[in-house]
Design a protein around this motif. Sequence first.
Motif, PDB file in Angstrom:
ATOM      1  N   ASN A   1       1.224  -1.074  -0.398  1.00 24.32           N
ATOM      2  CA  ASN A   1      -0.034  -0.351  -0.014  1.00 24.32           C
ATOM      3  C   ASN A   1       1.200   1.160  -0.215  1.00 24.32           C
ATOM      4  OD1 ASN A   1      -2.413   1.002  -0.387  1.00 24.32           O
ATOM      5  ND2 ASN A   1      -2.630   1.124   2.296  1.00 24.32           N
ATOM      6  N   GLU A   2       1.805   1.398  -0.798  1.00 20.57           N
ATOM      7  CA  GLU A   2       2.867   2.331  -0.833  1.00 20.57           C
ATOM      8  C   GLU A   2       3.488   2.838   0.664  1.00 20.57           C
ATOM      9  OE1 GLU A   2       3.605   3.706  -3.797  1.00 20.57           O
ATOM     10  OE2 GLU A   2       0.803   1.641  -4.684  1.00 20.57           O
ATOM     11  N   GLN A   3       3.603   1.651   0.957  1.00 22.69           N
ATOM     12  CA  GLN A   3       4.569   1.755   2.498  1.00 22.69           C
ATOM     13  C   GLN A   3       5.791   0.858   2.301  1.00 22.69           C
ATOM     14  OE1 GLN A   3       2.698   2.508   6.139  1.00 22.69           O
ATOM     15  NE2 GLN A   3      -0.256   2.462   4.701  1.00 22.69           N
ATOM     16  N   PRO A   4       6.992   1.621   2.892  1.00 20.94           N
ATOM     17  CA  PRO A   4       8.030   0.685   2.032  1.00 20.94           C
ATOM     18  C   PRO A   4       8.081  -0.577   3.178  1.00 20.94           C
ATOM     19  CG  PRO A   4       8.767   3.333   3.137  1.00 20.94           C
ATOM     20  CD  PRO A   4       7.215   2.828   3.427  1.00 20.94           C
ATOM     21  N   ILE A   5       8.559  -1.688   2.964  1.00 25.13           N
ATOM     22  CA  ILE A   5       8.956  -2.869   4.242  1.00 25.13           C
ATOM     23  C   ILE A   5      10.457  -2.796   4.482  1.00 25.13           C
ATOM     24  CG2 ILE A   5       8.762  -5.036   4.496  1.00 25.13           C
ATOM     25  CD1 ILE A   5       5.672  -3.650   4.200  1.00 25.13           C
ATOM     26  N   ARG A   6      11.079  -3.133   5.574  1.00 27.79           N
ATOM     27  CA  ARG A   6      11.864  -2.898   6.082  1.00 27.79           C
ATOM     28  C   ARG A   6      11.717  -4.568   6.515  1.00 27.79           C
ATOM     29  NH1 ARG A   6      10.620   1.728   6.807  1.00 27.79           N
ATOM     30  NH2 ARG A   6      11.906   3.705   5.850  1.00 27.79           N
ATOM     31  N   GLY A   7      10.712  -4.768   6.960  1.00 27.73           N
ATOM     32  CA  GLY A   7      10.815  -6.188   7.711  1.00 27.73           C
ATOM     33  C   GLY A   7       9.545  -7.274   8.212  1.00 27.73           C
ATOM     34  N   VAL A   8       9.634  -8.458   8.753  1.00 31.08           N
ATOM     35  CA  VAL A   8       8.718  -9.222   8.892  1.00 31.08           C
ATOM     36  C   VAL A   8       7.348  -7.818   9.807  1.00 31.08           C
ATOM     37  CG1 VAL A   8       7.705 -10.771  10.328  1.00 31.08           C
ATOM     38  CG2 VAL A   8      10.019 -10.824   9.391  1.00 31.08           C
ATOM     39  N   ARG A   9       7.926  -7.423  10.942  1.00 31.34           N
ATOM     40  CA  ARG A   9       7.250  -6.224  11.894  1.00 31.34           C
ATOM     41  C   ARG A   9       6.784  -5.324  10.759  1.00 31.34           C
ATOM     42  NH1 ARG A   9      11.756  -5.550  16.256  1.00 31.34           N
ATOM     43  NH2 ARG A   9      11.593  -7.596  17.265  1.00 31.34           N
ATOM     44  N   ASP A  10       7.066  -4.712   9.828  1.00 28.36           N
ATOM     45  CA  ASP A  10       6.627  -3.918   8.937  1.00 28.36           C
ATOM     46  C   ASP A  10       5.473  -4.277   8.289  1.00 28.36           C
ATOM     47  OD1 ASP A  10       8.126  -1.476   9.672  1.00 28.36           O
ATOM     48  OD2 ASP A  10       8.942  -1.512   8.227  1.00 28.36           O
ATOM     49  N   VAL A  11       5.422  -5.670   7.537  1.00 29.17           N
ATOM     50  CA  VAL A  11       3.953  -6.666   7.383  1.00 29.17           C
ATOM     51  C   VAL A  11       3.463  -7.175   8.268  1.00 29.17           C
ATOM     52  CG1 VAL A  11       3.352  -8.756   6.078  1.00 29.17           C
ATOM     53  CG2 VAL A  11       5.872  -8.166   5.858  1.00 29.17           C
ATOM     54  N   ALA A  12       3.426  -7.315   9.313  1.00 26.55           N
ATOM     55  CA  ALA A  12       2.048  -7.069   9.725  1.00 26.55           C
ATOM     56  C   ALA A  12       1.317  -6.197  10.391  1.00 26.55           C
ATOM     57  CB  ALA A  12       3.011  -8.170  11.924  1.00 26.55           C
ATOM     58  N   ARG A  13       2.437  -4.988  10.764  1.00 32.29           N
ATOM     59  CA  ARG A  13       1.513  -3.701  10.769  1.00 32.29           C
ATOM     60  C   ARG A  13       1.088  -2.961  10.290  1.00 32.29           C
ATOM     61  NH1 ARG A  13       3.379   1.361   9.257  1.00 32.29           N
ATOM     62  NH2 ARG A  13       5.276  -0.198   9.227  1.00 32.29           N
ATOM     63  N   ILE A  14       1.176  -3.191   9.155  1.00 24.59           N
ATOM     64  CA  ILE A  14       0.526  -2.710   8.060  1.00 24.59           C
ATOM     65  C   ILE A  14      -0.782  -4.075   6.954  1.00 24.59           C
ATOM     66  CG2 ILE A  14       0.424  -2.031   5.229  1.00 24.59           C
ATOM     67  CD1 ILE A  14       3.318  -1.579   5.715  1.00 24.59           C
ATOM     68  N   ALA A  15      -0.690  -4.576   7.502  1.00 21.39           N
ATOM     69  CA  ALA A  15      -1.715  -5.951   7.477  1.00 21.39           C
ATOM     70  C   ALA A  15      -2.970  -6.082   8.852  1.00 21.39           C
ATOM     71  CB  ALA A  15      -1.282  -6.864   7.341  1.00 21.39           C
ATOM     72  N   GLY A  16      -2.611  -5.024   9.896  1.00 16.79           N
ATOM     73  CA  GLY A  16      -3.639  -5.102  10.736  1.00 16.79           C
ATOM     74  C   GLY A  16      -4.258  -3.480  10.223  1.00 16.79           C
ATOM     75  N   THR A  17      -3.724  -3.185   9.627  1.00 16.33           N
ATOM     76  CA  THR A  17      -4.852  -1.677   8.778  1.00 16.33           C
ATOM     77  C   THR A  17      -5.523  -2.058   8.115  1.00 16.33           C
ATOM     78  OG1 THR A  17      -2.611  -0.862   7.997  1.00 16.33           O
ATOM     79  CG2 THR A  17      -2.661  -0.280   9.811  1.00 16.33           C
ATOM     80  N   LEU A  18      -5.184  -2.949   7.173  1.00 20.67           N
ATOM     81  CA  LEU A  18      -5.868  -3.318   6.657  1.00 20.67           C
ATOM     82  C   LEU A  18      -7.483  -3.913   6.450  1.00 20.67           C
ATOM     83  CD1 LEU A  18      -2.777  -4.895   4.206  1.00 20.67           C
ATOM     84  CD2 LEU A  18      -4.244  -2.672   3.860  1.00 20.67           C
ATOM     85  N   SER A  19      -8.513  -2.875   5.096  1.00 23.26           N
ATOM     86  CA  SER A  19      -9.927  -3.489   5.728  1.00 23.26           C
ATOM     87  C   SER A  19     -10.167  -4.748   4.584  1.00 23.26           C
ATOM     88  CB  SER A  19     -10.842  -2.283   4.897  1.00 23.26           C
ATOM     89  OG  SER A  19     -10.189  -1.536   6.176  1.00 23.26           O
ATOM     90  N   PRO A  20     -10.822  -5.819   4.804  1.00 26.76           N
ATOM     91  CA  PRO A  20     -11.177  -6.771   4.529  1.00 26.76           C
ATOM     92  C   PRO A  20     -11.447  -6.386   2.899  1.00 26.76           C
ATOM     93  CG  PRO A  20     -12.005  -7.120   6.343  1.00 26.76           C
ATOM     94  CD  PRO A  20     -11.284  -5.918   6.197  1.00 26.76           C
ATOM     95  N   GLY A  21     -11.796  -6.634   1.545  1.00 24.89           N
ATOM     96  CA  GLY A  21     -12.322  -5.924  -0.183  1.00 24.89           C
ATOM     97  C   GLY A  21     -11.568  -5.180  -0.428  1.00 24.89           C
ATOM     98  N   GLN A  22     -10.838  -4.711   0.637  1.00 22.82           N
ATOM     99  CA  GLN A  22      -9.670  -3.024   0.299  1.00 22.82           C
ATOM    100  C   GLN A  22      -8.469  -3.982  -0.906  1.00 22.82           C
ATOM    101  OE1 GLN A  22      -7.258  -1.505   3.200  1.00 22.82           O
ATOM    102  NE2 GLN A  22      -6.911  -0.108   1.758  1.00 22.82           N
ATOM    103  N   THR A  23      -8.228  -2.823  -2.058  1.00 22.04           N
ATOM    104  CA  THR A  23      -7.402  -3.239  -2.777  1.00 22.04           C
ATOM    105  C   THR A  23      -5.942  -2.612  -2.998  1.00 22.04           C
ATOM    106  OG1 THR A  23      -9.095  -4.382  -4.784  1.00 22.04           O
ATOM    107  CG2 THR A  23      -6.935  -4.090  -5.268  1.00 22.04           C
TER     108      THR A  23
END
Length: 84
Positions: free
Chosen positions: A42-64
Amino acid sequence: MTGVQTCALPISDTGAHIVQVIRDGPSDRAGLRSGDIILRINEQPIRGVRDVARIAGTLSPGQTVPVEIMRDGNLMRVYVQPSL
């Protein structure tokens, strides 16, 4: 993002290495594969596993969501739709 397991890369690298994609999950349907390196979600840089979890937690179901990856030395963009 759901349906993906990641691991840390060496400290000099950026991104999160996908080690497993759950069959029929959102990441699998988007075409992500084991071995891909996630660079941006979602245009946010990933520096590691924690970033994936943090960003995934902000996403809404069905959002592309655009996900930028490196696969076999090639930069690619896929689109993931998180589910419940």
